[in-house]
Design an enzyme around this catalytic site. Sequence first.
Site, PDB file in Angstrom:
ATOM      1  N   GLY A  44       5.404 -23.707  16.333  1.00 16.58           N
ATOM      2  CA  GLY A  44       5.540 -25.150  16.225  1.00 16.58           C
ATOM      3  C   GLY A  44       5.447 -25.865  17.555  1.00 16.58           C
TER       4      GLY A  44
ATOM      5  CD  GLU B 132       3.002 -20.304  13.681  1.00 15.57           C
ATOM      6  OE1 GLU B 132       3.304 -21.421  14.120  1.00 15.57           O
ATOM      7  OE2 GLU B 132       2.076 -19.606  14.186  1.00 15.57           O
TER       8      GLU B 132
END
Length: 245
Positions: free
Chosen positions: A105, A128
């Site tokens: 992020g 991720e």
Amino acid sequence: MPALRRVEDRADRLHVRLDRPEVRNAIDRAMVDELHAVCAELEERPRLLLLSGTEKVFASGADIAELRERGREDALAGINSRLFVRIARLPMPVIAAVDGWALGGGAELAYAADFRLAGVNARFGNPEVGLGIIAAAGATWRLKELVGEALALEMLLAGRVLDAAEALAAGLVSAVHPSAGLVAAADALADRIAEQDPLAVRYTKRVFRAPRDAHPDVDDVAQSVLFESPAKRERMTAFLERKKP
């Protein structure tokens, strides 16, 4: 304790530093809420936004302790993705000064900026899939626009991390600076933008981000507004006066 620190608050810009060094600036819900408040302020009174991190890290990603507990409804709410879209849509340009790690992020936050400047220690990556999720806050579509499909897929599926030189070569960042001079370089870029007509900057950003099939109509509409602005006449008159012998 606030997750953001206002480093500089001026008439033409706001410099906000991600400030959770104890967790490598992990993006938690509190930081998301504080960034939404920053967006609301800049939507009401448009100014440049400069984002930076702390020493050795821009943002290490979403807060994994929070992320582990999120479920279906949290994913559908787009907690981070909607924030990053809002940041990308701010009226005036956003400059991300990235040094150290920008992962997950944190990288996606940098991708949402209009300009990315890197310190020599910058590292960009999206790990991720190794955590059993996807990069759902913008990387799956912004990254291929920034670096091309082949490199984007290698970062998203194989965990490739780009260092500052690789990010520059790929076009992910526009310049690399010594760490000690990174924020000064970002301010210098902001200074150059601030010298331009603010309304023209705002319309140029909006038109630049418009979908391909909106052109040239969106260009013509924006130009029609600017042709009627007092700043256009003032700036062009000043230009012509300077050219007089």
